[in-house]
Design a protein around this motif. Structure first.
Motif, PDB file in Angstrom:
ATOM      1  N   LEU A  58      77.553  21.582 -36.164  1.00 36.64           N
ATOM      2  CA  LEU A  58      76.499  22.076 -35.277  1.00 36.64           C
ATOM      3  C   LEU A  58      76.934  21.993 -33.820  1.00 36.64           C
ATOM      4  O   LEU A  58      76.597  22.874 -33.019  1.00 36.64           O
ATOM      5  N   ALA A  59      77.681  20.961 -33.467  1.00 35.95           N
ATOM      6  CA  ALA A  59      78.221  20.876 -32.106  1.00 35.95           C
ATOM      7  C   ALA A  59      79.177  22.042 -31.849  1.00 35.95           C
ATOM      8  O   ALA A  59      79.136  22.676 -30.779  1.00 35.95           O
TER       9      ALA A  59
ATOM     10  N   ARG B 293      71.631  27.389 -19.296  1.00 34.33           N
ATOM     11  CA  ARG B 293      70.896  27.022 -20.514  1.00 34.33           C
ATOM     12  C   ARG B 293      71.848  26.855 -21.694  1.00 34.33           C
ATOM     13  O   ARG B 293      71.734  25.901 -22.475  1.00 34.33           O
ATOM     14  N   SER B 294      72.775  27.789 -21.835  1.00 34.56           N
ATOM     15  CA  SER B 294      73.711  27.732 -22.961  1.00 34.56           C
ATOM     16  C   SER B 294      74.539  26.450 -22.935  1.00 34.56           C
ATOM     17  O   SER B 294      74.715  25.787 -23.965  1.00 34.56           O
ATOM     18  N   TRP B 295      75.039  26.088 -21.757  1.00 34.17           N
ATOM     19  CA  TRP B 295      75.874  24.898 -21.667  1.00 34.17           C
ATOM     20  C   TRP B 295      75.052  23.616 -21.736  1.00 34.17           C
ATOM     21  O   TRP B 295      75.528  22.588 -22.226  1.00 34.17           O
ATOM     22  N   LEU B 296      73.809  23.663 -21.278  1.00 35.62           N
ATOM     23  CA  LEU B 296      72.921  22.513 -21.452  1.00 35.62           C
ATOM     24  C   LEU B 296      72.668  22.274 -22.939  1.00 35.62           C
ATOM     25  O   LEU B 296      72.766  21.134 -23.431  1.00 35.62           O
ATOM     26  N   LEU B 297      72.349  23.334 -23.670  1.00 33.04           N
ATOM     27  CA  LEU B 297      72.128  23.207 -25.105  1.00 33.04           C
ATOM     28  C   LEU B 297      73.398  22.730 -25.814  1.00 33.04           C
ATOM     29  O   LEU B 297      73.332  21.883 -26.715  1.00 33.04           O
ATOM     30  N   ALA B 298      74.545  23.281 -25.408  1.00 32.25           N
ATOM     31  CA  ALA B 298      75.805  22.859 -26.026  1.00 32.25           C
ATOM     32  C   ALA B 298      76.056  21.366 -25.793  1.00 32.25           C
ATOM     33  O   ALA B 298      76.494  20.647 -26.699  1.00 32.25           O
ATOM     34  N   ALA B 299      75.761  20.894 -24.595  1.00 30.37           N
ATOM     35  CA  ALA B 299      75.960  19.476 -24.284  1.00 30.37           C
ATOM     36  C   ALA B 299      75.026  18.593 -25.102  1.00 30.37           C
ATOM     37  O   ALA B 299      75.444  17.574 -25.679  1.00 30.37           O
ATOM     38  N   LEU B 300      73.750  18.986 -25.172  1.00 30.84           N
ATOM     39  CA  LEU B 300      72.775  18.168 -25.892  1.00 30.84           C
ATOM     40  C   LEU B 300      73.078  18.122 -27.389  1.00 30.84           C
ATOM     41  O   LEU B 300      73.017  17.050 -28.013  1.00 30.84           O
ATOM     42  N   VAL B 301      73.408  19.273 -27.968  1.00 33.28           N
ATOM     43  CA  VAL B 301      73.730  19.304 -29.397  1.00 33.28           C
ATOM     44  C   VAL B 301      75.022  18.536 -29.672  1.00 33.28           C
ATOM     45  O   VAL B 301      75.130  17.823 -30.685  1.00 33.28           O
ATOM     46  N   SER B 302      75.993  18.631 -28.775  1.00 27.06           N
ATOM     47  CA  SER B 302      77.259  17.924 -28.973  1.00 27.06           C
ATOM     48  C   SER B 302      77.080  16.415 -28.892  1.00 27.06           C
ATOM     49  O   SER B 302      77.667  15.663 -29.680  1.00 27.06           O
ATOM     50  N   ILE B 303      76.281  15.953 -27.948  1.00 26.35           N
ATOM     51  CA  ILE B 303      76.009  14.512 -27.847  1.00 26.35           C
ATOM     52  C   ILE B 303      75.372  14.008 -29.142  1.00 26.35           C
ATOM     53  O   ILE B 303      75.782  12.997 -29.717  1.00 26.35           O
ATOM     54  N   TRP B 304      74.355  14.745 -29.596  1.00 28.83           N
ATOM     55  CA  TRP B 304      73.699  14.377 -30.847  1.00 28.83           C
ATOM     56  C   TRP B 304      74.667  14.433 -32.025  1.00 28.83           C
ATOM     57  O   TRP B 304      74.746  13.496 -32.839  1.00 28.83           O
TER      58      TRP B 304
ATOM     59  N   TRP C  92      64.037  16.091 -27.058  1.00 31.27           N
ATOM     60  CA  TRP C  92      65.413  15.776 -27.438  1.00 31.27           C
ATOM     61  C   TRP C  92      65.719  14.307 -27.162  1.00 31.27           C
ATOM     62  O   TRP C  92      66.297  13.606 -28.015  1.00 31.27           O
ATOM     63  N   LEU C  93      65.337  13.815 -25.999  1.00 25.28           N
ATOM     64  CA  LEU C  93      65.609  12.425 -25.630  1.00 25.28           C
ATOM     65  C   LEU C  93      64.878  11.468 -26.561  1.00 25.28           C
ATOM     66  O   LEU C  93      65.446  10.456 -27.000  1.00 25.28           O
ATOM     67  N   LEU C  94      63.619  11.770 -26.876  1.00 21.27           N
ATOM     68  CA  LEU C  94      62.874  10.948 -27.822  1.00 21.27           C
ATOM     69  C   LEU C  94      63.595  10.911 -29.164  1.00 21.27           C
ATOM     70  O   LEU C  94      63.772   9.843 -29.768  1.00 21.27           O
ATOM     71  N   GLY C  95      64.007  12.078 -29.633  1.00 20.32           N
ATOM     72  CA  GLY C  95      64.645  12.157 -30.937  1.00 20.32           C
ATOM     73  C   GLY C  95      65.961  11.425 -31.016  1.00 20.32           C
ATOM     74  O   GLY C  95      66.189  10.632 -31.941  1.00 20.32           O
ATOM     75  N   VAL C  96      66.858  11.662 -30.064  1.00 22.26           N
ATOM     76  CA  VAL C  96      68.172  11.036 -30.130  1.00 22.26           C
ATOM     77  C   VAL C  96      68.058   9.523 -29.936  1.00 22.26           C
ATOM     78  O   VAL C  96      68.809   8.743 -30.544  1.00 22.26           O
ATOM     79  N   SER C  97      67.095   9.083 -29.115  1.00 28.64           N
ATOM     80  CA  SER C  97      66.887   7.650 -28.917  1.00 28.64           C
ATOM     81  C   SER C  97      66.324   7.010 -30.181  1.00 28.64           C
ATOM     82  O   SER C  97      66.774   5.941 -30.608  1.00 28.64           O
ATOM     83  N   PHE C  98      65.344   7.660 -30.785  1.00 24.19           N
ATOM     84  CA  PHE C  98      64.723   7.142 -32.010  1.00 24.19           C
ATOM     85  C   PHE C  98      65.763   7.024 -33.117  1.00 24.19           C
ATOM     86  O   PHE C  98      65.829   6.003 -33.821  1.00 24.19           O
ATOM     87  N   GLU C  99      66.576   8.052 -33.249  1.00 26.10           N
ATOM     88  CA  GLU C  99      67.585   8.062 -34.299  1.00 26.10           C
ATOM     89  C   GLU C  99      68.639   6.992 -34.062  1.00 26.10           C
ATOM     90  O   GLU C  99      69.012   6.240 -34.982  1.00 26.10           O
ATOM     91  N   ALA C 100      69.133   6.889 -32.845  1.00 20.41           N
ATOM     92  CA  ALA C 100      70.183   5.923 -32.536  1.00 20.41           C
ATOM     93  C   ALA C 100      69.679   4.492 -32.686  1.00 20.41           C
ATOM     94  O   ALA C 100      70.382   3.630 -33.232  1.00 20.41           O
TER      95      ALA C 100
ATOM     96  N   CYS D 271      62.946  15.600 -34.208  1.00 20.50           N
ATOM     97  CA  CYS D 271      62.555  15.727 -32.794  1.00 20.50           C
ATOM     98  C   CYS D 271      63.661  16.376 -31.971  1.00 20.50           C
ATOM     99  O   CYS D 271      63.382  17.195 -31.085  1.00 20.50           O
ATOM    100  N   VAL D 272      64.913  16.005 -32.242  1.00 22.50           N
ATOM    101  CA  VAL D 272      66.044  16.597 -31.517  1.00 22.50           C
ATOM    102  C   VAL D 272      66.009  18.113 -31.649  1.00 22.50           C
ATOM    103  O   VAL D 272      66.122  18.852 -30.660  1.00 22.50           O
TER     104      VAL D 272
END
Length: 272
Positions: free
Chosen positions: A46-47, A67-78, A151-159, A197-198
């Motif tokens: 997915l990243a 927007r595209s690079w923001l989404l790419a960064a967020l999905v890649s971090i996750w 996204w922040l809620l989701g990645v934090s909850f998961e981690a 949530c992510v």
């Protein structure tokens, strides 16, 4: 949709990348002797799709690069965090019981379809909001902070949920016990809830035009996978009947985090 040719071009490249990723995963699975290797590929694939979408949009001069690079960064971090976690969790262990149950009695061809072809199609489907956003223009609107917050809620909850479970399992005193502390006392699947949530956050961030609303199939599919198809339901079927499990399910929400229900006492000898 005027961006349709650009969308088809980006999707074609993504399909090629996913096919290669799943072929490599199949080879690694055969070497490791377990199909759960695909769980490590899931986040990375997915990243890769999100980065491909951002590159494709930039090359084609389509969409909004920020927007595209923001989404790419967020999905890649996750995705990178999740893949590393799954690799560490599964390395050195046998087959995941979910896959053992899912593939019981399957022929080799059925296993190819159920594992690698299904996972590959799922990557493209879940990543569709990111792909569409890469070729459609849309400014910074009020939904952007909402998407970021989800996204922040989701990645934090998961981690946090993954870290709590890892610490619990690392303590020999907890061997065989049910993890019902921290986030796990509010939901039986904090990692799956965080995942959902992510991707709902990613979808909100990807909304650029009325056409973007159709990509709701992405987060819906992810939520369905997490709750019904290969996530919570299969895991709970494996756990059913174990000592203390019925009491745990009676007081703890399955998916959405909720305060533990009153009236059900915790048994310190519950085993997982």
């Amino acid at each position: 949709m005027s961006a349709l040719p650009d969308l088809v071009a980006v999707l074609a490249v993504e399909v090629a990348i996913v096919v290669v990723a799943m072929a490599i995963t199949a080879w690694a699975s055969l070497r490791a002797g377990r199909y759960s290797v695909v769980d490590t590929t899931w986040g990375l694939a997915l990243a890769a799709v999100s980065v491909t979408a951002a590159v494709g949009g930039s090359v084609l001069g389509a969409g909004e690069p920020w927007r595209s690079w923001l989404l790419a960064a967020l999905v890649s971090i996750w995705g990178i965090r999740l893949s590393w976690h799954m690799h560490r969790r599964n390395s050195g262990h046998g087959e995941d019981p979910r896959y053992a149950e899912l593939l019981a009695g399957s022929t080799p061809l059925q296993r190819v379809v159920k594992v690698w072809m299904t996972q590959g199609a799922a990557v493209l489907l879940v990543g569709l909001p990111v792909t569409v956003a890469s070729v459609t223009a849309g400014g910074w609107g009020p939904l952007v902070p909402v998407g970021l917050a989800l996204w922040l809620l989701g990645v934090s909850f998961e981690a946090v949920g993954d870290a709590q479970l890892a610490r619990f399992k690392a303590d020999p005193a907890n061997r065989g016990k049910i993890m019902d502390r921290g986030l796990w006392s509010w939901t039986r699947h904090p990692n799956y809830f965080g995942d959902a949530c992510v991707w709902w956050g990613v979808w909100v961030l990807s909304l650029t035009t009325p056409w973007s609303l159709l990509t709701v199939i992405g987060p819906l599919a992810m939520t369905w996978f997490l709750v019904v198809a290969t996530g919570a339901r299969l895991l709970e079927r494996h756990m059913a009947g174990r000592p203390g499990w019925a009491e745990y399910t009676a007081r703890t929400s399955m998916f959405l985090p909720l305060p533990p229900r009153r009236g059900t006492r915790r048994n310190p000898r519950e085993t997982r």
